[in-house]
Every structure is written in C-alpha cells, then in structure tokens.
Design an enzyme around this catalytic site. Sequence first.
Site, PDB file in Angstrom:
ATOM      1  N   ASP A 132      63.221  60.062  35.076  1.00 33.36           N
ATOM      2  CA  ASP A 132      62.224  61.077  35.404  1.00 33.36           C
ATOM      3  C   ASP A 132      62.817  62.454  35.127  1.00 33.36           C
ATOM      4  OD1 ASP A 132      60.417  59.158  36.384  1.00 33.36           O
ATOM      5  OD2 ASP A 132      61.257  59.276  38.406  1.00 33.36           O
ATOM      6  N   ARG A 212      48.000  60.338  34.974  1.00 31.14           N
ATOM      7  CA  ARG A 212      48.709  60.690  36.209  1.00 31.14           C
ATOM      8  C   ARG A 212      48.792  62.202  36.393  1.00 31.14           C
ATOM      9  NH1 ARG A 212      53.709  56.267  36.465  1.00 31.14           N
ATOM     10  NH2 ARG A 212      52.391  54.424  36.169  1.00 31.14           N
TER      11      ARG A 212
END
Length: 320
Positions: A132, A212
């Site tokens: 991430d 998202r």
Amino acid sequence: MPGRIPRLAMVAALPIVLTAAAAGGASAAPVQTYAITDLVGWATQNGGTTGGGSAATTTVTSASALTTALASTAAANIRVSGTISCSGMLRVRSNKTIIGNAGAAIVGCGLNINGDRNVIIRNLSFRNWNDDAINVQESATNIWVDHNSFSNGYDGAVDIKRGSDFITVSWNRVFDHDKSMLLGHSDSNASQDVGHLRVTYHHNWFDASTQRHPRVRFGNPVHVYNNYYYNNSGYGVASTEGAGVLVEANSFEGVDDPYHLGEGSSDAGSLVARNNLLVNSGSGQTGGSVASIPYAYTADAAANVKSIVTANAGAGRISL
C-alpha cells in the site's frame, strides 16, 4: 486561520443531474468557511491532529534516513527532499509530520501507521508502491493525509482498517491506479471495527482511477464530500456491512456507477446522497440512514467542485 486561496467557478457544459437529499438521518451542514490548507473533518476530533507540532525539523534524502526518522519515538517534523526509492512498508511512529519539499517522491514503498497516533502526511508523490502507499491500521487515530499524489501502485493508495479512527483524507489525486481507498478490510472484523473507522474524504480527485473511492465497511458516519470523480470505470463509493456513508456535493463525470450499496460478497450498508452533480453518469443507489456529522465544515456547491479540485488537489499545489 491561514489566508484563503480564491476558489474558481465552473459552468457545466454537459447535461447534468443534481441529486436531492435521500431519506435518512444525516443533518444539514454547519456553516463555516475554510482555506485549502486547513484541517477539516474527523481528524479535528478526539483532541485534534497536530503531527510533529513544534518539534525539530529534519530533512531526509535517502531511504535509510527516512526509515530512521519515521521510526523514532520522539515527535518530529520530517521533510522529504528529492526522490526516495525503497521497498516494503516503512513504520511511522506517533507525533510525526511528513512533508514533501517541491517535487518530493516516494517510489516503490509505502508508509505504515500501525497502532500509532497523531500523524500528518502532506505534499508527497507516491509511485509504484509494492504493497500500500499509506496503510493505517490497528486502532491508529488522528491521521491527516493531505495534498498527495498517488499513481501506479500495487494495492491501496490509502487503506484504513482494523479499528482505526478520527482520520481526514483531503485534497489528494489518484490516477493511473486501480484500488484507491479501502475503509475496513474484512466482513468478519466487526468486533474491532464497529464504532470506529470514522473518516472524512473531501476534495480528492479520483482521476480515472478504477474503484474504492472509498469502499466502506462498518464506519458510521463516513463523510464523502466535494470530491471530483472522473471516468472511474469500476465505481465511485460503496457502502457495505452496516456502514453509514454521507455522499455530499460531489461531482461525478463519466461515472456509470457513482455510488451503491453492497460490494462483492459484502452486505449492504446505508448511504445518503445529497446535492451531488452527475454529468453523463448513472443515478446511484441509496438507502437507510446515516449518523449526524459532528464537526463544522463548508460544502462547496457541486457545480464548482471540478474547477476547485483540479486546480488544487495533489502534490505541488500548496507551499508548506
């Protein structure tokens, strides 16, 4: 309050639809005016978010120096200069402000806030991360992610999970990327997440990113306002697993699925939509009610969001 930066107006040239408030419990916005450099939203709660505050400033130019500075348990203001290439996830401890100097980039790795609190991350370009770009987890609180750019990473640009709370994600740009912002990692994590995962997403530019924006589990209320969504091929916002999401005064352009209930195997949450601008976009799906927003904020008119956000979102748009 810092000096205000003028906001520009926009006249829509395409057919538009303005959504009225859906049935639900989200209250009207308190009236207040803010500059683009101000902290607004959930990160103002729970004592506020100040990062390194008045602590000493250190400038880092290498992965090793950045790793050491982030891992210190002392409060600090950390300035990133140039391009830092790294891999994996670098642990960020409490009471840190991490600011990119002009043109600063973190390439190949990400930042992990794991159970710590009071962290500010601003004015950085993240590229090609292999996990991430920013991961917030394990009951981390009071985090502000502001004026960054994210592109071409492996997984989430900004993922928030495992009971984390009191977070603002503002004025960022996501482009050339798939999975943007996950809120709540698993349908089976209700015991840790219910009553937490309260996040504000405002004035972000989701620039042809896929999905998202955010995908929400459990958090209530989650506030998604004044973001600009452009040509998102997957979807804009998803509310799942009992979440309560207020989608307010956003601008959607070329987005077939701007917001909906449920996602994949996740059950539906609640979603209230009000005063959004839908340009060549679908109508969205709403249902249920959302808890009241506790902080003061100003929602710009949806018709002005595109010009405001594209002029000001992302790294390199503010001087710090």
